[in-house]
Enzyme design. Structure first.
Site, PDB file in Angstrom:
ATOM      1  N   TYR A 117       0.853  -1.196   0.000  1.00 29.06           N
ATOM      2  CA  TYR A 117       0.000   0.000   0.000  1.00 29.06           C
ATOM      3  C   TYR A 117       0.889   1.246   0.000  1.00 29.06           C
ATOM      4  O   TYR A 117       1.762   1.412   0.848  1.00 29.06           O
ATOM      5  CB  TYR A 117      -0.874  -0.033   1.251  1.00 29.06           C
ATOM      6  N   CYS A 118       0.686   2.122  -0.993  1.00 25.55           N
ATOM      7  CA  CYS A 118       1.387   3.406  -1.076  1.00 25.55           C
ATOM      8  C   CYS A 118       2.907   3.195  -1.081  1.00 25.55           C
ATOM      9  O   CYS A 118       3.426   2.460  -1.917  1.00 25.55           O
ATOM     10  CB  CYS A 118       0.931   4.318   0.055  1.00 25.55           C
ATOM     11  N   VAL A 119       3.633   3.811  -0.145  1.00 20.85           N
ATOM     12  CA  VAL A 119       5.091   3.718  -0.150  1.00 20.85           C
ATOM     13  C   VAL A 119       5.553   2.273   0.015  1.00 20.85           C
ATOM     14  O   VAL A 119       6.598   1.873  -0.531  1.00 20.85           O
ATOM     15  CB  VAL A 119       5.694   4.616   0.943  1.00 20.85           C
ATOM     16  N   GLY A 145       4.116  -0.221  -1.312  1.00 25.75           N
ATOM     17  CA  GLY A 145       4.019  -0.774  -2.651  1.00 25.75           C
ATOM     18  C   GLY A 145       5.190  -0.357  -3.519  1.00 25.75           C
ATOM     19  O   GLY A 145       5.709  -1.143  -4.316  1.00 25.75           O
ATOM     20  N   PHE A 174      -1.746  -1.113  -3.934  1.00 27.13           N
ATOM     21  CA  PHE A 174      -2.765  -0.127  -3.591  1.00 27.13           C
ATOM     22  C   PHE A 174      -2.156   1.259  -3.731  1.00 27.13           C
ATOM     23  O   PHE A 174      -1.233   1.622  -2.998  1.00 27.13           O
ATOM     24  CB  PHE A 174      -3.242  -0.290  -2.141  1.00 27.13           C
TER      25      PHE A 174
END
Length: 579
Positions: free
Chosen positions: A312-314, A316, A341
């Site tokens: 998710y985000c960073v 990812g 994500f």
């Protein structure tokens, strides 16, 4: 001024007085705007200069709009003129949605003057020539933030709701608001919700599980099964360490974790430790190593060859580097699939956050770090600034001016539950990713002397973006499609960085877009994509099952604490409680 005056409005003599007064105020605002813009031109670049032809055109337009506004204002004082009110852009602005902004001619005029001056300032910022794209976007961004701060809704004597509340409570609202302000100054952070109403493990982050593995950087939570059989391949979730993991486990109704468990997945969650002095030297390689360590721990515990992953985000962004490293080492088969994500790997279109990243800004951030870590409250302020009206000024009005009680909202509690970041890692993230875009360059980053090349990644990838995401714009998230070499599925979800992800099917909210045919670009995808109602979660679950539908009994090591890893403590663990 009595309350009845606020409702009924002034008589003709008062209107004439306000006409002179507010006319002078408008002139002062425009003169100040021009002065600020001129200073900005001089500061930003020696090559920058105002486009005088554009400015003359803007002033002509503003004069025409201003004249129409005055005519309507004066007409309201003339009983023979009839109803001359027309629809105004101010009526569509949420800050001025309350009818009291329209019912009183003075406050109606105040809001319209403000919007006219705001439009003037923003157009003035756009009239600067000689700036590169980055500097021009930065100038507009800062002008927009200034415009938001100057809203008459943010000041007690130009907001009719505050004036009325002050009269009704005999000033108690301002006293309560002052107490709220002083408390926030002590905390060093704007309060959005009543934190005393939430307790981790009791009414937030409640999915049953146990911490089964721990390192100095993270804890690994395993959640208990709720089905008799589970998919053979387990799921490991890597949340961003910029916030707490329980955004994916807010409550039983919103919890992605609980829903995934109910679909027959064996779910593991990484809970990152909020940085302190002991983590001062943590860098990209340490986070990559942590992801590989978690993957290997789950493979060992359940005796499976591979795992599904989510970043998710960073997290990812780092997961993409992890996959590239595993591919370079010949160990790509440890990961059966990777879901992203709202994650970015190419930062050329990274949105407004990119405006904060240049040598000057990075040096400023570095100066804020003490004892080797950056206080999470600085990051919270930055993210709040990106949506200043929703996350700052809305609460200034409600908390400080109206003195309202704080709402009980789990998402806002999570948003205010900040985490600290290792200073070394944070500097690298800003410089190597946002400023220099080195992850997108083959060999641009080295991890353990191995060049990172995203083109080596052939792991099946499910890539989710939010159509209204202001942190990781959808067009930027799409770029993963341009680098990975394996099977890829791109899904565009309704809403933004949080609600676009946390959208349980039972809520029946939003929509998502898919295209079964391959598309060459994000723009082509938008044109070809089909809209689907509701949550994208079932689409993702079907995608996982399509890759491996084999199931096993939910016994033995599938039950937290019964395998070779004994339970360390109950979920959500102690790392998530560390400040």
């Amino acid at each position: 001024m009595m309350k009845q005056d606020v409702i009924d409005g002034p008589d003709l003599a008062e209107m004439q007085h306000w006409t002179r007064l507010i006319g002078r105020a408008q002139q002062m605002i425009l003169e100040r705007s021009a002065d600020l813009a001129e200073r900005a031109f001089k500061i930003r670049s020696l090559e920058a200069h105002p486009n005088l032809e554009k400015i003359a055109e803007i002033q002509t337009q503003m004069a025409g709009k201003g004249m129409a506004m005055w005519e309507q204002f004066l007409a309201r004082a003339n009983p023979l003129a009839g109803n001359m009110e027309t629809a105004s852009p101010a009526d569509l602005d949420r800050r001025f949605a309350d009818p009291r902004w329209r019912d009183n001619p003075v406050f109606d005029l105040i809001r319209q003057i403000y919007l006219l001056a705001s439009e003037y300032m923003l157009q003035l910022a756009d009239s600067v020539d000689g700036l590169d794209v980055h500097e021009k976007e930065k100038l507009r961004f800062m002008t927009q933030r200034l415009v938001e701060a100057a809203s008459p809704a943010n000041f007690p004597f130009t907001n009719p709701l505050v004036v009325e509340k002050t009269i009704e409570t005999r000033g108690e609202n301002l006293l309560t608001g002052l107490q709220h302000l002083l408390t926030d100054l002590d905390r060093g952070q704007l309060t959005h919700t009543d934190g005393s109403k939430f307790e981790l493990g009791r009414n937030i982050a409640t999915t049953p599980g146990k911490v089964v593995h721990e390192t100095p950087l993270y804890q690994l939570i395993q959640y208990g099964p709720t089905t008799q059989t589970v998919l053979e391949t387990p799921l490991v979730i890597f949340p961003p360490w910029i916030n707490r993991f329980y955004i994916l486990d807010l409550n039983p109704q919103k919890s992605f974790v609980r829903w995934a468990v109910e679909q027959g997945l064996t779910v593991f969650m990484v809970s990152w430790k909020s940085a302190d002095a002991s983590l001062a030297d943590i860098d990209l390689a340490d986070y990559v190593d942590a992801q590989i360590d978690a993957i290997d721990a789950v493979r060992d515990l359940l005796e499976v060859p591979s795992v599904h992953t989510i970043g998710y985000c960073v997290a990812g962004t780092v997961l993409s580097a992890t996959l590239a490293l595993l591919a370079a080492r010949g160990e790509a088969d440890k990961v059966a699939s990777a879901t992203f994500f709202t994650a970015q790997v190419d930062f050329t279109q990274a949105g407004d956050l990119g405006l904060f990243v240049d040598d000057e800004q990075i040096a400023l951030v570095d100066s804020l770090a003490t004892e080797g870590f950056l206080d999470g409250r600085y990051l919270a302020a930055t993210f709040n600034l990106l949506r200043g009206q929703d996350l700052i000024w809305n609460y200034v009005v409600n908390n400080y001016l109206l003195g309202n009680a704080y709402p009980e909202f789990d998402l806002l509690y999570w948003n205010g539950d900040t985490t600290n970041l290792p200073a070394r890692w944070h500097h690298s993230y800003l410089a190597d990713f946002y400023r220099d875009n080195r992850l997108a360059q083959p060999g641009g980053l080295m991890i353990h002397d191995v060049p990172i090349d995203l083109r080596l990644v052939k792991t099946p990838a499910y890539i989710q973006a939010g159509i209204e995401d202001h942190i990781a714009p959808a067009c930027s998230v799409w770029k993963i499609m341009d680098y990975f070499a394996g099977e890829r599925r791109f899904v565009l979800a309704g809403s933004g960085h949080i609600a676009g992800v946390v959208n349980p099917p039972a809520a029946r909210k939003y929509q998502y877009w898919t295209s079964e045919a391959p598309q060459a670009s994000f723009e082509a995808f938008r044109k070809a994509a089909q809209e689907n109602k509701g949550s994208w979660w079932p689409d993702w679950m079907q995608w996982l099952r399509d890759h491996n539908a084999a199931e096993v009994d939910a016994t033995g090591a599938r039950i937290p604490g019964t395998g070779k890893f004994t339970a360390i403590e109950e979920a959500p663990g102690r790392y998530v409680r560390m400040r």
